[in-house]
Design a protein around this motif. Sequence first.
Motif, PDB file in Angstrom:
ATOM      1  N   ASP A  93      37.859  25.680 -54.444  1.00  0.00           N
ATOM      2  CA  ASP A  93      37.070  26.763 -55.028  1.00  0.00           C
ATOM      3  C   ASP A  93      36.579  26.343 -56.413  1.00  0.00           C
ATOM      4  O   ASP A  93      37.352  25.811 -57.218  1.00  0.00           O
ATOM      5  CB  ASP A  93      37.910  28.035 -55.146  1.00  0.00           C
ATOM      6  CG  ASP A  93      38.231  28.653 -53.793  1.00  0.00           C
ATOM      7  OD1 ASP A  93      37.506  28.347 -52.821  1.00  0.00           O
ATOM      8  OD2 ASP A  93      39.209  29.415 -53.705  1.00  0.00           O
TER       9      ASP A  93
ATOM     10  N   SER B 283      24.714  24.348 -51.885  1.00  0.00           N
ATOM     11  CA  SER B 283      25.081  25.712 -52.256  1.00  0.00           C
ATOM     12  C   SER B 283      26.583  25.764 -52.495  1.00  0.00           C
ATOM     13  O   SER B 283      27.339  24.904 -52.025  1.00  0.00           O
ATOM     14  CB  SER B 283      24.701  26.698 -51.150  1.00  0.00           C
ATOM     15  OG  SER B 283      25.508  26.486 -49.998  1.00  0.00           O
ATOM     16  N   LYS B 284      27.008  26.770 -53.193  1.00  0.00           N
ATOM     17  CA  LYS B 284      28.431  26.931 -53.502  1.00  0.00           C
ATOM     18  C   LYS B 284      29.264  27.060 -52.228  1.00  0.00           C
ATOM     19  O   LYS B 284      30.345  26.468 -52.113  1.00  0.00           O
ATOM     20  CB  LYS B 284      28.630  28.155 -54.391  1.00  0.00           C
ATOM     21  CG  LYS B 284      30.073  28.414 -54.801  1.00  0.00           C
ATOM     22  CD  LYS B 284      30.169  29.581 -55.758  1.00  0.00           C
ATOM     23  CE  LYS B 284      31.601  29.890 -56.121  1.00  0.00           C
ATOM     24  NZ  LYS B 284      32.284  28.748 -56.787  1.00  0.00           N
ATOM     25  N   ALA B 285      28.755  27.797 -51.248  1.00  0.00           N
ATOM     26  CA  ALA B 285      29.528  28.043 -50.027  1.00  0.00           C
ATOM     27  C   ALA B 285      29.821  26.746 -49.278  1.00  0.00           C
ATOM     28  O   ALA B 285      30.972  26.449 -48.932  1.00  0.00           O
ATOM     29  CB  ALA B 285      28.785  29.023 -49.125  1.00  0.00           C
ATOM     30  N   SER B 286      28.787  25.957 -49.017  1.00  0.00           N
ATOM     31  CA  SER B 286      28.991  24.736 -48.237  1.00  0.00           C
ATOM     32  C   SER B 286      29.746  23.681 -49.043  1.00  0.00           C
ATOM     33  O   SER B 286      30.605  22.963 -48.509  1.00  0.00           O
ATOM     34  CB  SER B 286      27.649  24.177 -47.762  1.00  0.00           C
ATOM     35  OG  SER B 286      26.866  23.747 -48.857  1.00  0.00           O
ATOM     36  N   TYR B 287      29.441  23.571 -50.334  1.00  0.00           N
ATOM     37  CA  TYR B 287      30.079  22.546 -51.165  1.00  0.00           C
ATOM     38  C   TYR B 287      31.577  22.818 -51.296  1.00  0.00           C
ATOM     39  O   TYR B 287      32.406  21.912 -51.113  1.00  0.00           O
ATOM     40  CB  TYR B 287      29.420  22.521 -52.542  1.00  0.00           C
ATOM     41  CG  TYR B 287      29.737  21.287 -53.358  1.00  0.00           C
ATOM     42  CD1 TYR B 287      28.830  20.239 -53.441  1.00  0.00           C
ATOM     43  CD2 TYR B 287      30.942  21.171 -54.059  1.00  0.00           C
ATOM     44  CE1 TYR B 287      29.102  19.098 -54.195  1.00  0.00           C
ATOM     45  CE2 TYR B 287      31.232  20.038 -54.806  1.00  0.00           C
ATOM     46  CZ  TYR B 287      30.315  19.010 -54.864  1.00  0.00           C
ATOM     47  OH  TYR B 287      30.607  17.890 -55.598  1.00  0.00           O
ATOM     48  N   ASP B 288      31.934  24.062 -51.610  1.00  0.00           N
ATOM     49  CA  ASP B 288      33.353  24.390 -51.761  1.00  0.00           C
ATOM     50  C   ASP B 288      34.094  24.291 -50.433  1.00  0.00           C
ATOM     51  O   ASP B 288      35.278  23.928 -50.402  1.00  0.00           O
ATOM     52  CB  ASP B 288      33.510  25.797 -52.344  1.00  0.00           C
ATOM     53  CG  ASP B 288      33.123  25.866 -53.826  1.00  0.00           C
ATOM     54  OD1 ASP B 288      32.636  24.847 -54.360  1.00  0.00           O
ATOM     55  OD2 ASP B 288      33.303  26.937 -54.441  1.00  0.00           O
ATOM     56  N   GLU B 289      33.407  24.578 -49.327  1.00  0.00           N
ATOM     57  CA  GLU B 289      34.042  24.490 -48.014  1.00  0.00           C
ATOM     58  C   GLU B 289      34.365  23.047 -47.665  1.00  0.00           C
ATOM     59  O   GLU B 289      35.485  22.740 -47.227  1.00  0.00           O
ATOM     60  CB  GLU B 289      33.122  25.094 -46.946  1.00  0.00           C
ATOM     61  CG  GLU B 289      33.621  24.954 -45.513  1.00  0.00           C
ATOM     62  CD  GLU B 289      34.915  25.697 -45.247  1.00  0.00           C
ATOM     63  OE1 GLU B 289      35.676  25.254 -44.347  1.00  0.00           O
ATOM     64  OE2 GLU B 289      35.182  26.704 -45.936  1.00  0.00           O
TER      65      GLU B 289
ATOM     66  N   ASP C 231      29.814  20.678 -41.914  1.00  0.00           N
ATOM     67  CA  ASP C 231      29.794  21.854 -42.786  1.00  0.00           C
ATOM     68  C   ASP C 231      28.476  22.037 -43.527  1.00  0.00           C
ATOM     69  O   ASP C 231      28.100  23.166 -43.845  1.00  0.00           O
ATOM     70  CB  ASP C 231      30.925  21.763 -43.824  1.00  0.00           C
ATOM     71  CG  ASP C 231      32.290  22.091 -43.228  1.00  0.00           C
ATOM     72  OD1 ASP C 231      32.379  23.069 -42.477  1.00  0.00           O
ATOM     73  OD2 ASP C 231      33.245  21.356 -43.502  1.00  0.00           O
ATOM     74  N   ASN C 232      27.783  20.946 -43.840  1.00  0.00           N
ATOM     75  CA  ASN C 232      26.586  21.090 -44.679  1.00  0.00           C
ATOM     76  C   ASN C 232      25.316  20.573 -44.017  1.00  0.00           C
ATOM     77  O   ASN C 232      24.276  20.476 -44.668  1.00  0.00           O
ATOM     78  CB  ASN C 232      26.788  20.390 -46.024  1.00  0.00           C
ATOM     79  CG  ASN C 232      26.930  18.873 -45.884  1.00  0.00           C
ATOM     80  OD1 ASN C 232      26.589  18.293 -44.860  1.00  0.00           O
ATOM     81  ND2 ASN C 232      27.447  18.232 -46.924  1.00  0.00           N
TER      82      ASN C 232
ATOM     83  N   TRP D 275      31.655  23.390 -56.631  1.00  0.00           N
ATOM     84  CA  TRP D 275      30.191  23.383 -56.792  1.00  0.00           C
ATOM     85  C   TRP D 275      29.803  23.633 -58.245  1.00  0.00           C
ATOM     86  O   TRP D 275      28.928  22.958 -58.789  1.00  0.00           O
ATOM     87  CB  TRP D 275      29.570  24.434 -55.881  1.00  0.00           C
ATOM     88  CG  TRP D 275      28.140  24.765 -56.197  1.00  0.00           C
ATOM     89  CD1 TRP D 275      27.671  25.858 -56.845  1.00  0.00           C
ATOM     90  CD2 TRP D 275      26.976  23.973 -55.873  1.00  0.00           C
ATOM     91  NE1 TRP D 275      26.295  25.822 -56.938  1.00  0.00           N
ATOM     92  CE2 TRP D 275      25.846  24.669 -56.356  1.00  0.00           C
ATOM     93  CE3 TRP D 275      26.791  22.758 -55.220  1.00  0.00           C
ATOM     94  CZ2 TRP D 275      24.550  24.195 -56.211  1.00  0.00           C
ATOM     95  CZ3 TRP D 275      25.490  22.276 -55.079  1.00  0.00           C
ATOM     96  CH2 TRP D 275      24.394  22.985 -55.561  1.00  0.00           C
TER      97      TRP D 275
END
Length: 374
Positions: A199, A188-194, A228-229, A202
């Motif tokens: 930013d 997901s964008k949230a976990s990948y970017d984290e 994180d993921n 993902w």
Amino acid sequence: MHDLIASPFLEQHLLVRPGTRGGLLLPEPRYEELRHLDRAAPVPSWLADSTREQWPDLDLAGRQAAEVLLVREPSAWGYSRASWEINLGCNLACKQCYLGLKVNSGMPLGDKLNCLKIMAEAGVLWLQITGGEPTIDRDFMKSYAAAFDLGMMLTISTNGTLLWRENLLNLFRERPPYRVTVSMYGASKASYDELTQRDGAWDLFVQGMNAARRARLPLRMSIIVTEDNAHEEQAMIALCESWDVEYNVFTNMTPTIYGGGEVLTAQSKEHLRMRKQFTGCNAGHTFFHTDPHGLVSICKIGRDDQISLPNEGIQGLARLGAIADRLMLRTGGCSGCQLSGACTVCRPLAKHYQEAKAPLASYCQHGQKAKVNA
């Protein structure tokens, strides 16, 4: 441009095709026949028949040998595989990255091309081009093309965020890679970017993967599971399966190449796994690693006593086997260990963990036993 490569490989001779897996074993007399074949002559009928059976879409009948076949010369050095960090720079800043500092530096193009020629002369047939992120290097495309033209089967290790670029896709169409290995840092964008600390990373990853799949690149995914993921491990696997792309899952974090332990905080404790028993490897003997400055080591982990290819040339490789044997000795914190015969990490990796002051349970049987008994 060649469709096939005939090459020595350790004690054998192979016929391989860029962009594909599998190949054919060549009896030595057949290899020697190809080696001494008039380049203006048509390919032998036995070669056309054999390749048609192995690769039905490749018809060599009546074609000129020089048009389709590259024959690698024997090497006195006995190497078959190598990895090359073209740079250490990256467009991401992943928390778990074992490279530590992302310094985008290295050799000028002339030295890069010279090192590739030395690798080919040493017998390297399979070459992994990695980084950092290799595709951001200003000389990546010229270096890749040169390595292909030297008759190497190329694996690119990448984060995939630039695979949508048309110049890269055109390069891979003209000179097919053996494999493109893409690291995956989330579903997901949230976990990948984290995890990548960028930013929009993902979005670029998905764009790159969509383009790579449309181009039918020979993809393999490396699923990286971290703190994180970790909750998305099954989602990452499901995404790979929906893409019909093979994958491997990696859960154990390692210290940086400088012995730094800061990246170990990314470890998902629930996903820490005991590795399989280390039974030896060919590092330094039939395989070697080259860093962005042309410094050769036995592998990506054991970087002590490096040999400079730009300064020493191929003759420097004569010292590599002895370096490998020395680095594999159980010294330092592993001296006298009664469990060393069943150790799950090599000595160079154990040294990195020790320098990083990592928890014993993250790499050593003693720590695992203490954890179980606690």
